[in-house]
Design a protein around this motif. Structure first.
Motif, short mmCIF file in Angstrom:
data_model
loop_
_atom_site.label_atom_id
_atom_site.label_comp_id
_atom_site.label_asym_id
_atom_site.label_seq_id
_atom_site.Cartn_x
_atom_site.Cartn_y
_atom_site.Cartn_z
N VAL A 50 0.70 -1.18 0.14
CA VAL A 50 0.09 -0.04 -0.06
C VAL A 50 0.96 1.12 -0.01
CG1 VAL A 50 -1.81 1.43 1.26
CG2 VAL A 50 -2.06 -1.05 1.14
N GLY A 53 2.28 2.01 -3.36
CA GLY A 53 1.31 2.22 -4.36
C GLY A 53 0.78 1.29 -5.35
N GLU A 56 -4.20 -0.84 -3.01
CA GLU A 56 -5.00 0.17 -2.37
C GLU A 56 -5.90 -0.40 -1.27
OE1 GLU A 56 -7.97 2.55 -4.28
OE2 GLU A 56 -7.99 1.16 -5.94
N LYS A 57 -6.11 0.13 -0.20
CA LYS A 57 -6.98 -0.54 0.92
C LYS A 57 -8.43 0.23 0.79
CE LYS A 57 -6.96 -1.06 5.86
NZ LYS A 57 -5.86 -1.15 6.98
N PHE A 63 -8.73 -4.87 0.12
CA PHE A 63 -7.89 -4.59 -0.64
C PHE A 63 -7.93 -4.84 -2.11
CE2 PHE A 63 -6.12 -5.40 3.50
CZ PHE A 63 -5.34 -4.38 3.84
N THR A 66 -3.99 -1.82 -7.60
CA THR A 66 -3.91 -0.31 -8.39
C THR A 66 -3.32 -0.62 -9.82
OG1 THR A 66 -1.70 0.09 -7.82
CG2 THR A 66 -3.14 0.77 -6.27
#
Length: 77
Positions: A50, A53, A56-57, A63, A66
């Motif tokens: 996270v 990058g 993403e949470k 989760f 990305t």
């Protein structure tokens, strides 16, 4: 016993490979399908991903990968 750098990298790589194909997932999904390790280790790996990058949470439990992670593995959104 402490994990080696290779094991640490491999754990994060395995989670990323799972994440880009899984859609929304949680710690239990990784525990059951990816890593044979403690949930705390999984949480630490997810935190690193996270912060970097790649993950993403979405909620306190959920989760997803990305676009950055998907591009790394050539997965279409």
């Amino acid at each position: 016993m402490r994990n080696t750098a290779l094991e640490i990298f491999q754990n994060r790589f395995d989670i990323l490979m799972f994440a880009v194909r899984a859609g929304v997932f949680n710690v239990t999904d990784i525990f059951e399908a990816v890593l044979d390790t403690s949930r705390m280790t999984i949480r630490n790996c997810l935190k690193d991903l996270v912060d970097s990058g790649y993950i993403e949470k979405l909620t306190i439990l959920d989760f997803r990968a990305t676009e950055k992670a998907k591009q790394l593995f050539g997965v279409k959104a």
